[in-house]
Design a protein around this motif. Structure first.
Motif, short mmCIF file in Angstrom:
data_model
loop_
_atom_site.label_atom_id
_atom_site.label_comp_id
_atom_site.label_asym_id
_atom_site.label_seq_id
_atom_site.Cartn_x
_atom_site.Cartn_y
_atom_site.Cartn_z
N CYS A 325 6.31 -15.62 -21.36
CA CYS A 325 5.24 -14.87 -20.70
C CYS A 325 5.39 -13.39 -21.01
CB CYS A 325 5.27 -15.11 -19.19
SG CYS A 325 6.84 -14.68 -18.40
N LYS A 326 4.37 -12.63 -20.65
CA LYS A 326 4.39 -11.19 -20.91
C LYS A 326 3.72 -10.47 -19.75
CE LYS A 326 0.18 -11.28 -23.74
NZ LYS A 326 -0.14 -12.69 -23.41
N GLU A 327 3.93 -9.17 -19.71
CA GLU A 327 3.30 -8.37 -18.67
C GLU A 327 1.79 -8.47 -18.76
OE1 GLU A 327 5.10 -4.55 -19.29
OE2 GLU A 327 7.06 -5.21 -18.54
N GLY A 328 1.14 -8.65 -17.61
CA GLY A 328 -0.31 -8.83 -17.57
C GLY A 328 -0.75 -10.27 -17.50
N ASP A 329 0.18 -11.23 -17.73
CA ASP A 329 -0.19 -12.64 -17.67
C ASP A 329 -0.54 -13.06 -16.24
OD1 ASP A 329 0.13 -12.93 -20.36
OD2 ASP A 329 1.90 -14.23 -20.26
N GLU A 330 -1.41 -14.07 -16.15
CA GLU A 330 -1.86 -14.56 -14.85
C GLU A 330 -0.78 -15.41 -14.18
OE1 GLU A 330 -6.04 -16.02 -14.22
OE2 GLU A 330 -4.99 -17.91 -13.82
N VAL A 331 -0.72 -15.31 -12.87
CA VAL A 331 0.22 -16.07 -12.05
C VAL A 331 -0.58 -16.77 -10.95
CG1 VAL A 331 2.22 -15.94 -10.52
CG2 VAL A 331 2.02 -14.37 -12.48
N LEU A 332 -0.31 -18.06 -10.76
CA LEU A 332 -0.97 -18.81 -9.70
C LEU A 332 0.00 -19.01 -8.54
CD1 LEU A 332 -3.62 -20.45 -9.02
CD2 LEU A 332 -2.30 -22.46 -9.64
N VAL A 333 -0.37 -18.51 -7.37
CA VAL A 333 0.46 -18.68 -6.18
C VAL A 333 0.14 -20.02 -5.52
CG1 VAL A 333 1.20 -17.67 -3.99
CG2 VAL A 333 0.52 -16.18 -5.89
N PHE A 334 -1.13 -20.25 -5.21
CA PHE A 334 -1.55 -21.59 -4.80
C PHE A 334 -2.96 -21.83 -5.30
CE2 PHE A 334 -2.23 -19.03 -0.83
CZ PHE A 334 -3.60 -19.12 -0.73
N GLY A 335 -3.23 -23.09 -5.58
CA GLY A 335 -4.51 -23.47 -6.15
C GLY A 335 -4.36 -24.64 -7.07
N LEU A 336 -4.41 -24.40 -8.38
CA LEU A 336 -4.45 -25.48 -9.37
C LEU A 336 -3.18 -26.31 -9.41
CD1 LEU A 336 -5.95 -26.89 -11.68
CD2 LEU A 336 -5.01 -25.17 -13.24
#
Length: 369
Positions: A325-336
């Motif tokens: 991963c790299k800085e700026g990448d999306e992170v999912l806390v809850f959901g999918l």
């Protein structure tokens, strides 16, 4: 993967519609449906949710407090709004905005009657709540005569519904208790109706009650958590769709050497070379300290990243050593990849708490509108 750019709570109105139709499918066609939108619609966006539910054909709304009802009225919501926990200081606003109070105690009944008479109201709609075992709010079974004595020779108030609340409708081990509650409510509401001389509509079932006790749907049901995608049982959860997804981004990556610490109080100490990612959300955003120290985790590119160290006010750190991963990448806390219920379970709590805890500084993004 799309980059969200900041921490956002994504609210899916197509999921909301799906959940409403699923719950309605469990009911008799003539049964009314009350949508519970208290606590900012379980942490999402109360006005947006209410407008969507109004368009879908819900019959009623319920909120906890008068200021929530005022917000909905100011936003243009015209359907009836039940105030579940009215307080005397707000009685003027209730009448000003045509909000319908739950009268749950001798004091509240007496004071609201006085206010309605002072304001020269006629047949103002009120709801009588009976306590059948939750022991939170409500008149007792033996209060029927007291209620009737106060309502008999007046025309300021009109009882339009009688209701109660199941204490453990999701718990199969408490089925006998729930059935006793239902029996008590039937008996009490019938006694009140007989002495009133007419039949207000009745409602008792919450989301789990709709699923587990359809025989007690009476004339209306109330659903909160089910509308937002959670049914308090895995089999039902599988048929619902979570309305809210919490997403954020990677702000910075750090390479950590052995024996280095991460975060406040040096709560995490590395046993080897690790890579950590700092995310822009923390306990001020609703992610409490109980999720820290590898109890909770997020997903990055579909892979699990445990939360390490103590959760900060505005940031959490996660271990991404094995995630490209790299800085700026999306992170999912809850959901999918994990539901709010699954995320909450890591800290021994429930979906209700994490959903309603999400701070209003987190940007709401509406999709499928």
């Amino acid at each position: 993967m799309d980059k969200v750019g900041e921490t956002t709570l994504q609210i899916d109105l197509a999921a909301l519609e799906h959940n409403f139709k699923f719950l309605k499918s469990r009911l008799d066609p003539e049964t009314k449906f009350l949508s519970v939108v208290k606590a900012f619609a379980y942490g999402s966006d109360m006005v947006t949710i209410a407008k969507k539910m109004e368009s879908l054909g819900t019959d009623y709304f319920a909120v906890a407090y008068a200021n929530e009802g005022v917000l909905l009225r100011n936003a243009g919501i015209t359907l009836p709004i039940l105030i579940l926990h009215p307080l005397p200081i707000n009685f003027e606003a209730l009448i000003d905005f045509n909000l319908e109070p739950s009268l749950y105690s001798p004091k509240i009944l007496k004071l609201f009657l006085e206010k309605a008479e002072e304001r020269q109201q006629k047949d103002y709609p009120v709801h009588i709540k009976f306590n059948t075992g939750l022991n939170r709010l409500g008149f007792w079974e033996n209060d029927v005569d007291y209620i009737i004595n106060h309502l008999r020779e007046q025309n300021a108030l009109k009882v339009i519904s009688v209701f109660s609340h199941l204490a453990a409708s999701e718990d199969v081990a408490e089925r006998s208790f729930s059935l006793q509650q239902i029996a008590t409510f039937k008996k009490t509401s019938e006694a009140l109706n007989q002495k009133l001389g007419y039949k207000p509509f009745r409602h008792m079932l919450n989301t789990s009650g709709i699923i587990n006790y359809p025989e007690a749907q009476f004339e209306m049901v109330r659903s909160g958590i089910g509308l937002y995608g959670y049914g308090n049982a895995k089999a039902i959860d599988a048929k619902l769709k979570p309305v809210a997804q919490l997403k954020t981004i990677i702000s910075q990556l750090h390479k950590i050497e052995p024996n280095e610490s991460v975060g406040y109080n040096r709560a995490y100490k590395s046993e080897g070379y690790r890579i950590t990612a700092t995310l822009p959300l923390g306990h001020a955003d609703g992610i409490g300290r109980q999720y820290g120290n590898k109890k909770g985790h997020v997903f990055i590119h579909g892979k699990k990243a445990p939360i390490i160290g103590n959760v900060c006010m505005d940031m959490i750190m996660v271990d991404v050593t094995d995630i490209a991963c790299k800085e700026g990448d999306e992170v999912l806390v809850f959901g999918l990849h994990q539901s709010a219920e699954e995320f909450a379970n890591t800290a021994d709590t429930i979906s209700y708490e994490i959903l309603t805890a999400i701070s209003h500084r987190v940007k709401r993004v509406i999709i499928n509108s």
